[in-house]
Design a protein around this motif. Structure first.
Motif, PDB file in Angstrom:
ATOM      1  N   GLY A   1       0.805  -1.210   0.000  1.00 36.33           N
ATOM      2  CA  GLY A   1       0.000   0.000   0.000  1.00 36.33           C
ATOM      3  C   GLY A   1       0.837   1.258   0.000  1.00 36.33           C
ATOM      4  N   PRO A   2       0.167   2.419  -0.001  1.00 34.22           N
ATOM      5  CA  PRO A   2       0.892   3.695   0.035  1.00 34.22           C
ATOM      6  C   PRO A   2       1.636   3.879   1.357  1.00 34.22           C
ATOM      7  CG  PRO A   2      -1.416   4.002  -0.596  1.00 34.22           C
ATOM      8  CD  PRO A   2      -1.294   2.620  -0.080  1.00 34.22           C
ATOM      9  N   VAL A   3       2.782   4.495   1.284  1.00 33.10           N
ATOM     10  CA  VAL A   3       3.559   4.864   2.477  1.00 33.10           C
ATOM     11  C   VAL A   3       3.908   6.348   2.352  1.00 33.10           C
ATOM     12  CG1 VAL A   3       5.673   4.522   3.809  1.00 33.10           C
ATOM     13  CG2 VAL A   3       4.531   2.559   2.756  1.00 33.10           C
ATOM     14  N   THR A   4       3.457   7.140   3.309  1.00 28.76           N
ATOM     15  CA  THR A   4       3.745   8.577   3.311  1.00 28.76           C
ATOM     16  C   THR A   4       4.505   8.921   4.585  1.00 28.76           C
ATOM     17  OG1 THR A   4       1.687   9.006   2.116  1.00 28.76           O
ATOM     18  CG2 THR A   4       2.747  10.885   3.174  1.00 28.76           C
ATOM     19  N   MET A   5       5.622   9.589   4.427  1.00 27.42           N
ATOM     20  CA  MET A   5       6.443   9.981   5.564  1.00 27.42           C
ATOM     21  C   MET A   5       6.499  11.505   5.652  1.00 27.42           C
ATOM     22  SD  MET A   5      10.519   9.326   6.290  1.00 27.42           S
ATOM     23  CE  MET A   5      10.384   7.545   6.198  1.00 27.42           C
ATOM     24  N   PHE A   6       6.135  12.046   6.808  1.00 25.15           N
ATOM     25  CA  PHE A   6       6.203  13.483   7.047  1.00 25.15           C
ATOM     26  C   PHE A   6       7.423  13.793   7.923  1.00 25.15           C
ATOM     27  CE2 PHE A   6       1.718  12.779   6.162  1.00 25.15           C
ATOM     28  CZ  PHE A   6       1.426  13.817   5.300  1.00 25.15           C
ATOM     29  N   SER A   7       8.225  14.731   7.491  1.00 25.87           N
ATOM     30  CA  SER A   7       9.406  15.121   8.245  1.00 25.87           C
ATOM     31  C   SER A   7       9.500  16.639   8.329  1.00 25.87           C
ATOM     32  CB  SER A   7      10.682  14.579   7.595  1.00 25.87           C
ATOM     33  OG  SER A   7      11.840  15.045   8.259  1.00 25.87           O
ATOM     34  N   LYS A   8       9.774  17.151   9.520  1.00 27.30           N
ATOM     35  CA  LYS A   8       9.980  18.594   9.673  1.00 27.30           C
ATOM     36  C   LYS A   8      11.250  19.051   8.980  1.00 27.30           C
ATOM     37  CE  LYS A   8       7.703  19.419  14.156  1.00 27.30           C
ATOM     38  NZ  LYS A   8       7.944  19.877  15.544  1.00 27.30           N
ATOM     39  N   GLU A   9      12.204  18.147   8.852  1.00 26.39           N
ATOM     40  CA  GLU A   9      13.488  18.512   8.267  1.00 26.39           C
ATOM     41  C   GLU A   9      13.376  18.602   6.751  1.00 26.39           C
ATOM     42  OE1 GLU A   9      16.636  16.103   9.849  1.00 26.39           O
ATOM     43  OE2 GLU A   9      15.842  16.229  11.875  1.00 26.39           O
ATOM     44  N   THR A  10      14.289  19.345   6.147  1.00 26.24           N
ATOM     45  CA  THR A  10      14.229  19.575   4.703  1.00 26.24           C
ATOM     46  C   THR A  10      15.104  18.616   3.915  1.00 26.24           C
ATOM     47  OG1 THR A  10      15.950  21.266   4.932  1.00 26.24           O
ATOM     48  CG2 THR A  10      13.654  22.013   4.988  1.00 26.24           C
ATOM     49  N   ASN A  11      15.704  17.653   4.594  1.00 29.96           N
ATOM     50  CA  ASN A  11      16.544  16.664   3.935  1.00 29.96           C
ATOM     51  C   ASN A  11      16.012  15.268   4.221  1.00 29.96           C
ATOM     52  OD1 ASN A  11      18.227  17.933   6.487  1.00 29.96           O
ATOM     53  ND2 ASN A  11      18.060  15.698   6.604  1.00 29.96           N
ATOM     54  N   ALA A  12      16.410  14.314   3.396  1.00 28.79           N
ATOM     55  CA  ALA A  12      16.070  12.908   3.632  1.00 28.79           C
ATOM     56  C   ALA A  12      16.698  12.460   4.953  1.00 28.79           C
ATOM     57  CB  ALA A  12      16.571  12.058   2.468  1.00 28.79           C
ATOM     58  N   PRO A  13      16.224  11.346   5.534  1.00 29.18           N
ATOM     59  CA  PRO A  13      16.761  10.887   6.819  1.00 29.18           C
ATOM     60  C   PRO A  13      18.283  10.751   6.813  1.00 29.18           C
ATOM     61  CG  PRO A  13      14.781   9.678   6.282  1.00 29.18           C
ATOM     62  CD  PRO A  13      15.099  10.520   5.080  1.00 29.18           C
ATOM     63  N   ILE A  14      18.904  11.211   7.893  1.00 26.86           N
ATOM     64  CA  ILE A  14      20.367  11.250   7.981  1.00 26.86           C
ATOM     65  C   ILE A  14      20.884  10.345   9.098  1.00 26.86           C
ATOM     66  CG2 ILE A  14      20.507  13.595   7.077  1.00 26.86           C
ATOM     67  CD1 ILE A  14      20.969  14.536  10.001  1.00 26.86           C
ATOM     68  N   ASP A  15      22.190  10.080   9.057  1.00 32.21           N
ATOM     69  CA  ASP A  15      22.892   9.386  10.131  1.00 32.21           C
ATOM     70  C   ASP A  15      23.163  10.418  11.224  1.00 32.21           C
ATOM     71  OD1 ASP A  15      24.506   7.946  11.812  1.00 32.21           O
ATOM     72  OD2 ASP A  15      25.948   7.321  10.273  1.00 32.21           O
ATOM     73  N   ARG A  16      22.195  10.576  12.107  1.00 34.46           N
ATOM     74  CA  ARG A  16      22.256  11.647  13.104  1.00 34.46           C
ATOM     75  C   ARG A  16      23.409  11.465  14.090  1.00 34.46           C
ATOM     76  NH1 ARG A  16      18.080  14.932  13.290  1.00 34.46           N
ATOM     77  NH2 ARG A  16      16.629  13.339  12.566  1.00 34.46           N
ATOM     78  N   THR A  17      23.877  10.237  14.274  1.00 37.36           N
ATOM     79  CA  THR A  17      24.957  10.005  15.238  1.00 37.36           C
ATOM     80  C   THR A  17      26.236  10.739  14.849  1.00 37.36           C
ATOM     81  OG1 THR A  17      25.770   7.994  14.133  1.00 37.36           O
ATOM     82  CG2 THR A  17      24.014   7.723  15.759  1.00 37.36           C
ATOM     83  N   LYS A  18      26.391  11.059  13.572  1.00 37.97           N
ATOM     84  CA  LYS A  18      27.621  11.730  13.132  1.00 37.97           C
ATOM     85  C   LYS A  18      27.645  13.210  13.474  1.00 37.97           C
ATOM     86  CE  LYS A  18      28.957   8.712   9.293  1.00 37.97           C
ATOM     87  NZ  LYS A  18      29.184   8.615   7.833  1.00 37.97           N
TER      88      LYS A  18
END
Length: 606
Positions: A209-226
């Motif tokens: 089915g459809p998958v919709t992801m809402f993110s406040k950030e303006t970039n695709a998901p990142i490796d935040r640990t870095k």
């Protein structure tokens, strides 16, 4: 002894190593039951292969061996469980660690020694994060007389640079019209590690089915640990997958720079900032957490920072300049990782203010905390432990009137000490980013803003709403007490579990929490030991080379290490399966690495 045999296979299949793998049809079984070397991964028409034979005695039951495949960077990992042999990529797809130095379990699960990424050696599939890509599987055969093992692999795929493949996708939603991209299906609120893992697992396990992801950030998901370990500020160097791949390969409608303001569980809709409503069949709440600021004068001055995303690191690049006066409020892991970065740049002064007697006292104990404090002091860091920050003093640019934003120039402590500051960083904890649920009668927020979930990560009182990561109060083993754990890797594994469950595969989260930190040496930690009543230490913490076992109620609940890989990863499996040595056995010298979890006789659940 090895007996290399060079061959060149030709086949009609067309395949590009770096290209996107095609989705598998629904008739293909789930990842855990697929056989290795599927047709989608066969070499192309001119891909040279290499065959190596080695004595079976080189790889005994429960062992792994890294086999050279020609050039220095061409290697294959051979694993053996009973009379079954498997061959895979030799390197972890997360940061490239050699898997041979990791931990093999008798169910075929290999755990990376560095950051706990897990793969199935039978299929190459991802078992647990943080790895986003799977590993290659190659052909391995044990001879009938059990005297030799023969491994055949495409040469290009044995190179470290080509170690990974995209997960096999059983389904990919392809809307026939743009309007269908939003709405009914799975809606994910949050574009972090957890939300990304949900989206990936949905497709891996066959959700169409459809998958919709809402993110406040303006970039695709990142490796935040870095972020705290490097202060990188370019999202393109941190993104796990470009937005185009999430859209074209995984069929995800990624809505960037978009906040959700409300959830209506009766109509099964979410409200987007601006008033738009989007329907859902299943809702996954994965907003993560937001850094706190102390409620003191000056907390909002221009050069007082918290760290969450690349917008923050862009503003913080001055911390890497030589000769700065830097004050860090809070001795948390994120704070001290940041300190470890900036102390190398010859700051004029670098102060850390903490409320404990030593850094990490609540998690690692006084002895380990004191050793780490001493390490940082040797590198020019000044600590003010057991102190409160009462005020941040500011100045302004004046030309008769104020023309610029006020900046911090000093930090004042409870004992009257005033510290000069060109930059101030607050690392004083985080809070669940659930403001959009406040006042919503359908959700009962805990005092900290989190949500209680069940073993399947469903929100209490809801069958179609899930919560994962930093906001989830989860019934954590071994005692099923509700715990909200702010480990990045926990969010990743929560997301994979929920994606599988929504897609129809029962894969409950049951992992022992693991995290790592860069503090002069790499710290590894597994378990939940914040309420320990005893710490058993082996090695020398002041040399940043130790093992620490955290005991509560007569059982080891957590393990930490520096320069002792892969003991923490081994212990995570021992704790998970309730076969960890007792405190008395550890004091008598029992080595957790001596416990068999790898052979066909090991007491590991499948």
């Amino acid at each position: 002894m090895r007996f290399p045999v060079h061959t060149l296979f030709r086949t009609s299949a067309r395949f590009s190593l770096r290209s996107r793998l095609p989705a598998l049809p629904p008739s293909i079984p789930p990842p855990s039951s697929r056989l290795p070397f599927p047709s989608a991964a066969r070499p192309n028409s001119t891909m040279a292969t290499h065959t190596v034979e080695l004595p079976a005695s080189d790889v005994k039951d429960g062992q792994m061996k890294e086999v050279d495949f020609g050039a220095e960077d061409q290697k294959v990992l051979v694993s053996r469980i009973g009379d079954k042999v498997y061959a895979t990529s030799a390197f972890c797809t997360h940061y490239g660690a050699p898997l041979v130095k990791g931990v093999l379990a008798s169910n075929g699960r290999v755990t990376c020694p560095w950051h706990s990424a897990c793969f199935d050696v039978k299929t190459g599939d991802i078992e647990d994060g943080p790895g986003r890509d799977a590993i290659h599987c190659f052909r391995a055969v044990l001879s009938d007389d059990k005297s030799k093992i023969t491994v055949t692999a495409p040469i290009e795929k044995t190179k470290k640079a080509n170690k990974e493949r995209l997960p096999f996708l059983r389904s990919k939603y392809a809307p026939t019209a743009p309007a269908e991209a939003d709405g009914k299906g799975v809606v994910i609120v949050g574009g972090g590690a957890g939300g990304l893992s949900v989206a990936e697992a949905l497709r891996e396990y066959g959700y169409a089915g459809p998958v919709t992801m809402f993110s406040k950030e303006t970039n695709a998901p990142i490796d935040r640990t870095k972020l705290s370990k490097s202060l990188l500020d370019d999202p393109s160097k941190l993104e796990w997958r470009p937005a185009s791949v999430l859209k074209d390969t995984f069929g995800v409608n990624l809505r960037l720079g978009t906040a959700i303001t409300a959830v209506d569980t009766a109509s099964k809709t979410v409200t987007v900032e601006g008033g738009e409503t989007v329907g859902y069949e299943k809702l996954v709440l994965a907003p993560g957490s937001w850094p706190s600021r102390l409620p003191i004068p000056g907390a909002d001055l221009e050069n007082v920072f918290t760290l969450r995303n690349t917008d923050d690191t862009k503003k913080m690049q001055g911390l890497k300049s030589k000769g700065q006066n830097i004050v860090v409020i809070g001795s948390s892991f994120i704070s001290m990782e940041l300190v470890a970065v900036v102390m190398k740049n010859e700051p004029a002064s670098l102060h850390v203010i903490g409320m404990e007697t030593v850094p990490f006292e609540r998690v690692l104990g006084k002895e380990i905390g004191a050793a780490l404090l001493k390490f940082f002091e040797k590198n020019g860091v000044t600590f003010h432990m057991g102190e409160k920050t009462t005020k941040i003093n500011g100045t302004a640019t004046l030309t008769g009137v104020i023309t610029g934003a006020q900046k911090a120039e000093s930090v004042e402590l409870g004992n009257g000490t005033v510290l000069k500051a060109d930059y101030v960083v607050m690392g004083v904890g985080v809070r669940p980013a659930t403001q959009f649920l406040q006042g919503n009668a359908a959700f009962s927020l805990e005092r900290d803003g989190g949500l209680v979930v069940d073993k399947d990560l469903r929100v209490k009182g809801h069958t179609d709403v899930f919560a994962i990561g930093d906001i989830a109060h989860y019934p954590q083993s071994p005692d099923d007490s509700l715990r909200r754990i702010e480990h990045w890797n926990v969010a990743t594994d929560h997301g994979r579990a929920v994606g599988a469950i929504i897609a129809g595969t029962e894969k409950p989260y049951g992992r022992v929490p693991i995290f790592w930190s860069a503090l002069g040496q790499q710290l590894r930690y597994c378990g939940i030991g914040t309420s320990f009543d005893e710490v058993i230490i082996q090695g020398n913490p002041e040399e940043l080379k130790f093992l620490a076992y955290y005991v509560a109620g007569g059982k080891v609940m957590a393990v930490a290490s520096m320069q002792n890989d892969p003991v923490v990863m081994q212990c995570s499996e021992l704790i998970r399966h309730d076969i960890m040595p007792t405190p008395a056995e550890l004091k008598e010298g029992k080595d957790p690495m001596s416990i068999d979890i790898s052979s066909s006789h090991a007491p590991i659940k499948v």
